[in-house]
Design an enzyme around this catalytic site. Structure first.
Site, mmCIF file in Angstrom:
data_model
loop_
_atom_site.group_PDB
_atom_site.id
_atom_site.type_symbol
_atom_site.label_atom_id
_atom_site.label_comp_id
_atom_site.label_asym_id
_atom_site.label_seq_id
_atom_site.Cartn_x
_atom_site.Cartn_y
_atom_site.Cartn_z
ATOM 1 N N SER A 236 0.848 -1.261 -0.154
ATOM 2 C CA SER A 236 -0.083 -0.031 -0.047
ATOM 3 C C SER A 236 0.764 1.117 0.135
ATOM 4 O O SER A 236 0.143 2.376 -0.404
ATOM 5 C CB SER A 236 -0.961 0.083 1.140
ATOM 6 N N LYS B 100 0.315 5.013 6.646
ATOM 7 C CA LYS B 100 -0.025 5.627 5.655
ATOM 8 C C LYS B 100 0.553 7.025 5.784
ATOM 9 O O LYS B 100 1.473 7.481 6.759
ATOM 10 C CB LYS B 100 -1.574 5.821 5.720
#
Length: 224
Positions: A35, A89
């Site tokens: 990701s 993230k």
């Protein structure tokens, strides 16, 4: 058992102090997924500064003091507001920001991020095979970092303008079309932040007999 504890009290004290250190001051985080490509790869282990933003009671989300403020572009670890899974993230929008996305393009407070094409890359998508990825530089305010998009993948490339409430953050993965981030799990409350990822500690290629990737060791994760 009492004799064992008495004979090993030094070791037990070390374990206790080490546990406090990991849960309150500094930690490391293995990267399990794609990701955050192209900046973080599976097999990377990153150093996490747990006191970058808050001093917390060990093993809890209780903040004793605020030590700093997250900034756009920071790479952070946090507990998912959806199911508690630890995620990593990038901070895309801060409390008070108005943010939207149009066709992969991030717009914060009415200003579109600036994009520069860096080139194409072949992305291994497992059962889906090799797909073409477009790598870009994204300049979001004062922060600049690399991202990539996967035009052949069905993804959430648009969302309507949203005002970020106090003490919440919008998180996005750098691998924009292959990331379970705030577009899917919602905004992230500040008390779920664990820390700021600072550097890559070690790295090994998990698809090639865990061969060390020496060139990645020590690489900074701070935006430019």
């Amino acid at each position: 058992m009492k004799n064992w504890a008495r004979d090993n009290k030094g070791f037990l004290l070390f374990l206790a102090l080490f546990g406090i250190f990991r849960t309150a001051i500094a930690d490391w985080n293995p990267i399990p997924s794609a990701s955050m490509h192209p900046n973080l790869l599976e097999g990377d282990v990153v150093f996490v500064n747990r006191v970058a933003y808050d001093l917390k009671v060990p093993l809890t989300d209780i903040s004793l003091a605020r030590l700093g403020e997250p900034q756009r572009g920071d790479v952070v670890t946090f507990s998912s507001p959806k199911d508690g899974t630890r995620l990593i993230k990038r901070v895309a929008a801060l409390p008070g920001d108005t943010v939207e996305m149009r066709g992969e393009r991030l717009i914060v407070n009415g200003k579109q991020a600036e994009y520069t094409v860096l080139g194409n890359h072949s992305e291994d998508m497992g059962m889906a095979g090799q797909l073409q990825a477009l790598q870009l530089s994204e300049a979001n305010g004062d922060a600049s970092y690399r991202i990539q998009i996967l035009p052949q993948v069905h993804a959430r490339r648009d969302f309507a303008p949203l005002v970020i409430p106090a003490n919440q953050f919008l998180m996005l993965g750098d691998n924009r079309d292959n990331s379970s981030d705030s577009r899917y799990i919602g905004l992230v409350p500040r008390d779920l932040l664990i820390g700021r990822a600072e550097r890559i500690l070690v790295s090994a290629n998990i698809t090639d007999r865990w061969q060390p990737r020496f060139e990645r060791i020590g690489a900074s994760l701070r935006p430019q």
